[in-house]
Design a protein around this motif. Sequence first.
Motif, PDB file in Angstrom:
ATOM      1  N   UNK A   1       0.817  -1.209   0.000  1.00  0.00           N
ATOM      2  CA  UNK A   1       0.000   0.000   0.000  1.00  0.00           C
ATOM      3  C   UNK A   1       0.854   1.264   0.000  1.00  0.00           C
ATOM      4  N   UNK A   2       2.025   1.180   0.597  1.00  0.00           N
ATOM      5  CA  UNK A   2       2.929   2.329   0.582  1.00  0.00           C
ATOM      6  C   UNK A   2       3.558   2.540  -0.798  1.00  0.00           C
ATOM      7  N   UNK A   3       3.679   1.451  -1.572  1.00  0.00           N
ATOM      8  CA  UNK A   3       4.276   1.561  -2.909  1.00  0.00           C
ATOM      9  C   UNK A   3       3.302   2.149  -3.923  1.00  0.00           C
ATOM     10  N   UNK A   4       2.032   1.795  -3.811  1.00  0.00           N
ATOM     11  CA  UNK A   4       1.051   2.230  -4.798  1.00  0.00           C
ATOM     12  C   UNK A   4      -0.243   1.469  -4.618  1.00  0.00           C
ATOM     13  N   UNK A   5      -0.979   1.271  -5.688  1.00  0.00           N
ATOM     14  CA  UNK A   5      -2.239   0.548  -5.616  1.00  0.00           C
ATOM     15  C   UNK A   5      -2.151  -0.710  -6.481  1.00  0.00           C
ATOM     16  N   UNK A   6      -2.553  -1.824  -5.935  1.00  0.00           N
ATOM     17  CA  UNK A   6      -2.501  -3.091  -6.669  1.00  0.00           C
ATOM     18  C   UNK A   6      -3.584  -3.085  -7.735  1.00  0.00           C
ATOM     19  N   UNK A   7      -3.153  -3.129  -8.984  1.00  0.00           N
ATOM     20  CA  UNK A   7      -4.112  -3.090 -10.091  1.00  0.00           C
ATOM     21  C   UNK A   7      -4.209  -4.444 -10.800  1.00  0.00           C
ATOM     22  N   UNK A   8      -3.113  -5.207 -10.794  1.00  0.00           N
ATOM     23  CA  UNK A   8      -3.101  -6.491 -11.505  1.00  0.00           C
ATOM     24  C   UNK A   8      -2.467  -7.560 -10.625  1.00  0.00           C
ATOM     25  N   UNK A   9      -3.075  -8.730 -10.632  1.00  0.00           N
ATOM     26  CA  UNK A   9      -2.560  -9.909  -9.938  1.00  0.00           C
ATOM     27  C   UNK A   9      -2.385 -10.995 -10.989  1.00  0.00           C
ATOM     28  N   UNK A  10      -1.199 -11.614 -11.032  1.00  0.00           N
ATOM     29  CA  UNK A  10      -0.872 -12.550 -12.111  1.00  0.00           C
ATOM     30  C   UNK A  10      -0.504 -13.910 -11.542  1.00  0.00           C
ATOM     31  N   UNK A  11      -1.245 -14.930 -11.955  1.00  0.00           N
ATOM     32  CA  UNK A  11      -0.895 -16.328 -11.675  1.00  0.00           C
ATOM     33  C   UNK A  11      -0.213 -16.859 -12.939  1.00  0.00           C
ATOM     34  N   UNK A  12       1.127 -16.908 -12.968  1.00  0.00           N
ATOM     35  CA  UNK A  12       1.860 -17.017 -14.232  1.00  0.00           C
ATOM     36  C   UNK A  12       1.964 -18.402 -14.844  1.00  0.00           C
ATOM     37  N   UNK A  13       1.615 -19.438 -14.098  1.00  0.00           N
ATOM     38  CA  UNK A  13       1.585 -20.782 -14.687  1.00  0.00           C
ATOM     39  C   UNK A  13       0.584 -21.635 -13.928  1.00  0.00           C
ATOM     40  N   UNK A  14       0.513 -22.907 -14.272  1.00  0.00           N
ATOM     41  CA  UNK A  14      -0.514 -23.767 -13.685  1.00  0.00           C
ATOM     42  C   UNK A  14      -0.176 -24.232 -12.285  1.00  0.00           C
TER      43      UNK A  14
ATOM     44  N   UNK B   1      -9.840  -6.194  -4.076  1.00  0.00           N
ATOM     45  CA  UNK B   1     -10.970  -6.574  -4.940  1.00  0.00           C
ATOM     46  C   UNK B   1     -11.122  -5.720  -6.191  1.00  0.00           C
ATOM     47  N   UNK B   2     -10.478  -4.566  -6.253  1.00  0.00           N
ATOM     48  CA  UNK B   2     -10.568  -3.742  -7.457  1.00  0.00           C
ATOM     49  C   UNK B   2      -9.518  -4.123  -8.499  1.00  0.00           C
ATOM     50  N   UNK B   3      -8.616  -5.035  -8.145  1.00  0.00           N
ATOM     51  CA  UNK B   3      -7.571  -5.469  -9.076  1.00  0.00           C
ATOM     52  C   UNK B   3      -8.139  -6.455 -10.095  1.00  0.00           C
ATOM     53  N   UNK B   4      -7.437  -6.573 -11.215  1.00  0.00           N
ATOM     54  CA  UNK B   4      -7.748  -7.604 -12.205  1.00  0.00           C
ATOM     55  C   UNK B   4      -6.874  -8.828 -11.933  1.00  0.00           C
ATOM     56  N   UNK B   5      -7.475 -10.007 -12.035  1.00  0.00           N
ATOM     57  CA  UNK B   5      -6.750 -11.261 -11.843  1.00  0.00           C
ATOM     58  C   UNK B   5      -6.542 -11.932 -13.189  1.00  0.00           C
ATOM     59  N   UNK B   6      -5.267 -12.151 -13.541  1.00  0.00           N
ATOM     60  CA  UNK B   6      -4.910 -12.801 -14.795  1.00  0.00           C
ATOM     61  C   UNK B   6      -4.180 -14.112 -14.503  1.00  0.00           C
ATOM     62  N   UNK B   7      -4.480 -15.144 -15.308  1.00  0.00           N
ATOM     63  CA  UNK B   7      -3.867 -16.443 -15.058  1.00  0.00           C
ATOM     64  C   UNK B   7      -3.491 -17.169 -16.320  1.00  0.00           C
TER      65      UNK B   7
END
Length: 227
Positions: free
Chosen positions: A54-67, A81-87
Motif C-alpha cells: 500500500x505504501x508503494x502504490x495501488x494493486x491493479x493487476x494480480x498474475x498467476x503465471x503458470x498452472x 478486490x478492485x484489481x484484475x486477476x490474470x492467469x
Amino acid sequence: MLQSIAPDLWCATHRFKSMGLALSSRMTVVRFPDGALWLHSPIPLTEALKNGLNQLGRVRWIVAPNLAHHLFAGEALKAYPLAQLWGAPGLIKKRPDLTELRTLPREVLPEWASELDQVFVEGMPLVRETVWFHERSKTLIATDLCMWFQGDWPWQSRAYGHLNGVMNGLAVSRLVSLVTRDKPAAAASCQRILRWPIERVVMAHDSIVDMNAKVQLAKALARFSPD
C-alpha cells in the motif's frame, strides 16, 4: 517483507513446507509510472506485506503465471478486490472458484506494454508458463522455467535440489524438462526470450541472478536445444 531489487521492482519471499520439504517461493512486484502495482505469483499477504504494498502504490493487476503458481491468487484478489486477476491458459479449468480470473493472452496486454514484454513458453502443457521482461531494469521475471537453490537449506531440500539439477547454478529443472512435450517449440520460445537485453533474472525458486545473467540463462535454456 518487500525487498527492493531495482527502481520500481520489488520481491517478497514465502518459506513453506511441501511433502516435508522446506522450500520457498517469490512474489515479484512491478510499479508502473502512475503508481499501479503488478503482482506476479502472489504469496500469502501478511499485514506487514499489505502495508508495504500500500505504501508503494495501488494493486491493479494480480498474475498467476503458470498452472502451479496460483494458490494465493484468490487471497490476493480478496485483499485487493478492485484489481484484475490474470492467469495462465487453462488455469480457469483448474480453479473454477476464481470466478474473476481472466486468461493471459499470448502477447502482452496493451496496458502493460509500456513496462513489460512477454513470451509464452510453448511445449509445456502441464506448466503453461509466461515470462516477462521488465524493460527499465533489464530484468527477466520467470517462475518455474529456471531455478537455482542457494543458501542454507535442510539436507532434504538440498537433496531435492541436487536430484532436480538446480543446486550448482541456474538451470532448467529435470522435472520441467521431463514434462516438456515439444522441445523444439520450447527452444523457439527460449530464443525469443534471449533476444531481450537481460541483465538480471528473478525467479520463484529461489535465487536472483544479476551477474552475467544472460550468459547463465542461455546456458540453462540450452537444455531445450536439439542434441
